[in-house]
Design an enzyme around this catalytic site. Structure first.
Site, PDB file in Angstrom:
ATOM      1  N   HIS A 191      20.300   3.738  33.530  1.00  6.77           N
ATOM      2  CA  HIS A 191      21.100   4.966  33.485  1.00  6.77           C
ATOM      3  C   HIS A 191      22.418   4.684  32.775  1.00  6.77           C
ATOM      4  O   HIS A 191      23.012   3.638  33.004  1.00  6.77           O
ATOM      5  CB  HIS A 191      21.383   5.447  34.904  1.00  6.77           C
ATOM      6  CG  HIS A 191      22.292   6.645  34.950  1.00  6.77           C
ATOM      7  ND1 HIS A 191      21.856   7.912  34.634  1.00  6.77           N
ATOM      8  CD2 HIS A 191      23.621   6.759  35.255  1.00  6.77           C
ATOM      9  CE1 HIS A 191      22.872   8.753  34.757  1.00  6.77           C
ATOM     10  NE2 HIS A 191      23.958   8.083  35.127  1.00  6.77           N
TER      11      HIS A 191
ATOM     12  N   GLY B  65       0.791  -1.233   0.000  1.00  9.14           N
ATOM     13  CA  GLY B  65       0.000   0.000   0.000  1.00  9.14           C
ATOM     14  C   GLY B  65       0.818   1.274   0.000  1.00  9.14           C
ATOM     15  O   GLY B  65       2.016   1.281  -0.296  1.00  9.14           O
TER      16      GLY B  65
END
Ligand code: FAD
Ligand code: NAD
Length: 467
Positions: free
Chosen positions: A446, A42
């Site tokens: 972190h 598409g």
């Protein structure tokens, strides 16, 4: 001769249609997809999400190599663009995706009916083209997607005046480009050509770019893009274009009325939106009605006004996004199999793949104010995130909106590096009905950009750690 019969015939092999076909096949349905284009996938795969993201990535690499390395202590020689090679790289990504879907069709024994489909009523579909014939099905699905919205008085020739399709295959970098419409396509494809060296001016009818995004996001994004060299003419409408050998002359005037002005550009991109594509589908004869905006009318469960005919994706109400279309395809397949799936329209992310990216989910501040919903805001800038500083990518912020009464996250808006990935944590939060506290009590690694999400959640309760 009796026609070949299927359990399901889907018209259109975009993200809505092909995902639905695979899920139907997995659930044991004999499935066919009618597709007229040479490659499956598409708009998204052929002239949308995939090629645009390929060019956005390549142009970003070029721009970083040309302008972003020095700060990191990297010296490079002369940087140049090989546009045909860049376009070939883009095309290879599209072709790989086309082939991937074709492989999945074969693997799942899905029949590709090659050609243009038309509803005949009474559970029948006519196909014109390679697979010419009449086919029958218990269920017929309209997944025909959308097309470019034209602009009155302006002829798109896909050479000088282009839609997104033409803008994805310009043969050379234009000196100047005017983009009509400061929405998603305008900013993404405008960014591609800006990075490659074009002078880009965005003409937007309203008084802000990205008008459906959170207002603060629109404002800051305009500032960031302006710093990159993109020019903006807001509150302005283009009334005519005239193309000749020298370029395109645009006539524009203030949206509120006023003096006309003429501007010339090498290329003009028309990106003022898309509209549902249902041309030649035989809707009227089949009893399928459209709504006031040309979308296939559905009842909230994908049923159209004709029994046994359903519709999904860009052709119906809702945001025109590939992941919305594919989710609807999955859900409808499961509904046809007798299951009870759900789709949460409050938790559909939207990402603009500019640099930095813009990502959002749920309500904007403007929507909450208009609805009179009391909310708390938590905001955290990437300048205070160590990982963003190491990456030299400190533009933007994370903003989280929490319903004051229910303590649920109801909106989130991010501008920043990798915002399109960062938003997913907040989509999940909305889907699971989480609070800001649920987010910040969850351990975040972190150093990471995700810590900005945690800090914005902490900010909702008034106690950020690093600012
Ligand atoms: P489509 O993908 O439009 O597919 C419909 C298919 O139906 C087409 O292949 C068409 O050929 C076929 N068809 C139509 N009528 C017939 C017929 N009668 N017979 C046979 N076949 C027929 N969305 C995102 O989520 N992320 C992005 O990054 C993104 N980027 C985009 C960039 C651009 C430049 C554009 C234009 C769009 C972008 N989109 C993006 C939007 C996305 O492409 C659409 O939301 C999505 O493709 C809709 O899927 P769909 O299955 O409803 O329809
Ligand atoms: P859009 O709706 O995002 O933006 C169109 C813009 O044009 C709006 O800002 C509108 O105010 C403006 N406009 C309308 N008429 C105008 C006029 N006459 N003059 C000047 N400005 C005018 O539409 P789009 O950018 O064309 O994209 C179409 C669809 O494709 C969108 O719905 C979008 O969801 C989808 N898409 C998504 C992505 C993504 O998810 N990253 C990328 C590209 C496209």
């Amino acid at each position: 001769m009796s026609e070949q019969a299927f359990d399901v015939i889907i018209i259109g092999a975009g993200p809505g249609g092909y995902t639905m076909a695979i899920r139907c096949a997995q659930l044991g349905m004999n499935t066919a997809v009618v597709e007229k284009d040479a490659g499956l996938g598409g708009t998204c795969t052929n002239v949308g999400c995939i090629p645009s993201k390929a060019l956005l990535h390549s142009s970003e690499l070029y721009h970083t190599a040309a302008h972003g390395f020095t700060q990191h202590g990297i010296k490079v020689g002369k940087i140049d663009i090989d546009l045909p090679a860049m376009m070939a790289q883009k095309q290879s990504v599209v072709t790989a995706s086309n082939k991937g879907i074709e492989f999945l069709f074969k693997k799942n024994k899905i029949t590709w009916l090659k050609g243009t489909g038309k509803l005949l009523g009474g559970g029948k579909v006519d196909v014109a083209g390679e697979s010419k014939g009449t086919y029958a099905a218990k269920h017929i699905v309209i997944a025909t997607g959308s097309e470019v919205t034209p602009l009155k008085g302006i002829e798109i020739d896909e050479v000088q005046v282009v839609s997104s399709t033409g803008a994805l295959k310009l043969p050379s970098v234009p000196k100047s480009m005017v983009v009509i419409g400061g929405g998603v396509i305008g900013l993404e494809l405008g960014s591609v050509w800006l990075r490659l060296g074009a002078e880009v001016t965005v003409v937007e009818f309203l008084d802000r770019i990205l008008p459906t995004n959170d207002g603060e996001v629109s404002k800051q994004m305009q500032r960031i893009l302006a710093k990159q060299g993109m020019k903006f003419k807001l509150g302005t409408k283009v009334t005519a274009t005239k193309a000749d050998k020298k370029g395109v002359t645009l006539t524009m005037e203030p949206a509120a009325g006023g003096d006309k002005e003429e501007v010339t550009a090498d290329v003009v991109l028309v990106s003022i939106g898309r509209r549902p594509y249902t041309t030649g589908l035989g809707l009227e004869a089949a009893g399928v009605q459209l709504d006031e905006r040309g979308r296939v009318k559905t009842d909230g469960h994908f049923n159209t006004t004709a029994p046994g005919v359903y519709a999904i994706g860009d052709a119906i109400i809702g945001p025109m996004l590939a992941h919305k279309a594919d989710e609807e395809g999955m859900v409808l397949a499961e509904m046809l199999a007798g299951q009870k799936p759900h789709i949460n329209y409050d938790a559909i992310p939207g990402v603009v793949y500019t640099w930095p990216e813009v990502a959002s989910v749920g309500k904007t501040e403007e929507e909450l104010k208009a609805a009179g919903i009391a909310y708390k805001t938590g905001k955290f800038p990437f300048t205070a995130n160590a990982r963003a500083r190491a990456m030299t990518m400190t533009d933007g912020f994370v903003k989280i909106l929490e319903d004051e009464k229910t303590k649920k996250v109801i909106g989130a808006h991010i501008i920043g590096a990798d915002a399109g990935h960062l938003i997913q944590e907040l989509v999940m939060a909305i889907e699971f009905g989480a609070s800001a506290e649920d987010i910040y009590r969850t351990v975040h690694a972190h150093p990471a950009l995700t810590e900005a999400v945690k800090e914005a959640a902490l900010a909702v309760d008034g106690h950020t750690i690093t600012i």
